[in-house]
Enzyme design. Structure first.
Site, short mmCIF file in Angstrom:
data_model
loop_
_atom_site.label_atom_id
_atom_site.label_comp_id
_atom_site.label_asym_id
_atom_site.label_seq_id
_atom_site.Cartn_x
_atom_site.Cartn_y
_atom_site.Cartn_z
N LYS A 56 43.60 31.48 42.17
CA LYS A 56 44.37 32.65 42.60
C LYS A 56 43.47 33.70 43.24
CE LYS A 56 45.88 33.68 38.56
NZ LYS A 56 45.13 32.62 37.88
N GLU A 111 40.48 43.80 35.63
CA GLU A 111 39.40 42.99 36.21
C GLU A 111 38.12 43.14 35.39
OE1 GLU A 111 39.51 41.03 39.59
OE2 GLU A 111 41.22 40.95 38.26
N ARG A 112 37.26 42.13 35.49
CA ARG A 112 35.94 42.23 34.88
C ARG A 112 35.05 43.14 35.74
NH1 ARG A 112 38.03 37.32 35.15
NH2 ARG A 112 38.37 36.11 33.24
#
Length: 477
Positions: free
Chosen positions: A165, A191-192
């Site tokens: 993705k 998100e990281r």
């Protein structure tokens, strides 16, 4: 950033802290309204919280948008008289901000005269919205052919963990940055930190950072920040659309984490869970986000979203709630990823309301339907092939299977963003070349070509060149 204390409220006091949930009491019986921002004196500076409910005549319950570590009862709190306000406009182009508009890229602070807007607002009225019918070419063959995107529409990439993705969204960012005349806003939801750093570096390397805004609510932040960061990104996008009449490309990765954060907040607020443990307000929260993504006369917001599918279950309530609002649904298949068919987009399950002869034309529609029919027929024969082999099929079925396998391989293509890992240069294919290649395969013009000639190529000319290289030299008489 941009929060102004409203004079009509007295200061309140924190009376309870339960993780990110804070109860605040006010002397006045005029309580802050729902979704209003509170500024609370924390141990390491002020923190922002958002009112979610009125507990009684004097107490409100709020969700913190920053960590509450070290916050104690008795801390001072002030109502701001407005929702969270974030900076918008040209000043945020090329910058990375968080849910409250605080700069996260280490650059200079915003000027004091930067315009600010509330993160909560109603979507444009229906009579002001314009329908999305213009095709948004991506250069990705399988999307342009079978699930075309609409300029000013909403599209999502659905898939489980590890099926591609984020890579697909990154390729769309790269592909569109060169040809797209407008502003890009990227919302990193949950998100990281590493992913945010990589994206910022990539934007700078691609030389598109000057027309891009990055808005991040990272995985290590409280659920309130991950829940509201999409609203912050939307507010920035809406300013460019409404005030500057510019087209906006809005990219969100990952919308499922927006739902997940809302579920965490709902549980912390003590609400009774609904289906599969999701919050009872799931449908209204998704609608509040998705309905603001709209086109108005003269400017549009085109949204491309990545959506994680838990346990590859496409009937999950969160997945179905999100898909109800979309124009194009691109489904990624784990079985195709396992076979190395990248991008691993399921040609049968992916849909678009634009795949209509009145929109894309009769030629495009007929070729797309022919591709789908061939691949569907091959899928129906797979069990027979596995048990008995290709030799037991009739001549017509063998032809269809061969063409379907060539089509599947032709719809793969290398990406620029994966070039560093694969060593294969990326390809961007015009729609006309995609249609011509699929038409030739369906017509049987490539029946004697090796299937490997079609794998990870751009247009049909490249496949022809590869076939010519691999063909055995003629034996002299």
């Amino acid at each position: 950033m941009g929060i102004v204390i409203h004079p009509r409220f007295h200061a309140g006091l924190v009376v309870a802290v339960r993780g990110p949930v804070i109860d605040v009491t006010f002397d006045s019986d005029k309580l802050p309204s729902i979704n209003e921002a509170l500024r609370i004196e924390g141990p390491s500076g002020d923190l922002i919280a958002e009112v979610q409910s009125h507990v009684d005549e004097r107490v409100v319950r709020a969700v913190a948008l920053q960590t509450t570590s070290g916050l104690a009862r008795g801390a001072q709190a002030e109502a701001t008289g407005a929702p969270v306000l974030v900076p918008v406009g040209d000043a945020v182009l090329g910058r990375l901000i968080n849910v409250t508009g605080v700069i996260g890229d280490g650059g200079p602070a915003f000027a004091s005269d930067v315009p600010c807007r509330p993160i909560h607002r109603a979507p444009p009225p229906l009579d002001e919205q314009s329908a999305a019918t213009a095709i948004f070419e991506t250069g990705i063959k399988v999307i342009d052919l079978l699930s075309p995107l609409a300029q000013g529409g909403k599209a999502a990439m659905f898939g489980g963990a590890g099926v591609g993705k984020t890579v697909l969204v990154m390729e769309l960012i790269r592909a569109m940055s060169a040809k797209y005349e407008g502003v890009s806003v990227f919302a990193g939801i949950g998100e990281r930190s590493r992913e945010g750093h990589e994206l910022l570096t990539d934007m700078r390397n691609l030389d598109v950072i000057d027309k891009t805004v990055l808005v991040f609510g990272q995985m290590n932040e409280p659920p309130g920040a991950r829940w509201r960061v999409a609203m912050t990104a939307l507010t920035v996008a809406e300013y460019f659309r409404d005030e500057q009449k510019r087209n906006v490309l809005l990219l969100m990765d990952n919308v499922f984490r927006f739902v997940q954060a809302g579920s965490e907040v709902s549980g912390l607020l003590g609400r009774m869970p609904s289906r599969v443990g999701y919050q009872p307000t799931l449908a209204s929260e998704v609608a509040a986000l998705q309905e603001r993504i709209a086109s108005v006369k003269g400017a549009s917001i085109t949204a491309i979203e990545a959506v994680y599918v838990p346990a590859d279950d496409f009937t999950d309530p969160a997945v179905t709630a999100i898909s109800d609002h979309l124009d194009s649904n691109v489904l990624l298949s784990r079985s195709m990823a396992a076979e190395g068919m990248y991008p691993a987009i399921d040609p049968l399950a992916s849909t678009s309301i634009l795949l209509d002869p009145l929109v894309v034309g009769e030629v495009h529609y007929d070729i797309a339907q022919g591709v789908r029919e061939a691949i569907a027929q091959y899928a129906g024969l797979k069990d027979i092939i596995a048990l008995l082999g290709m030799e037991e099929l009739g001549k017509e079925d063998r032809l269809v299977v061969g063409r379907a396998r060539r089509l599947q391989r032709f719809l793969t293509q290398p990406f620029v963003v994966t070039e560093a890992f694969t060593g294969q240069p990326g390809r961007s294919v015009p729609l006309a070349d995609t249609l011509e290649g699929c038409r030739a395969i369906l017509a049987g013009e490539c029946d004697d070509w090796a299937e490997s000639a079609f794998y990870m190529v751009g247009d049909l000319a490249e496949a022809r060149a590869r076939q010519a290289q691999s063909a055995p030299a003629p034996v002299p008489a």
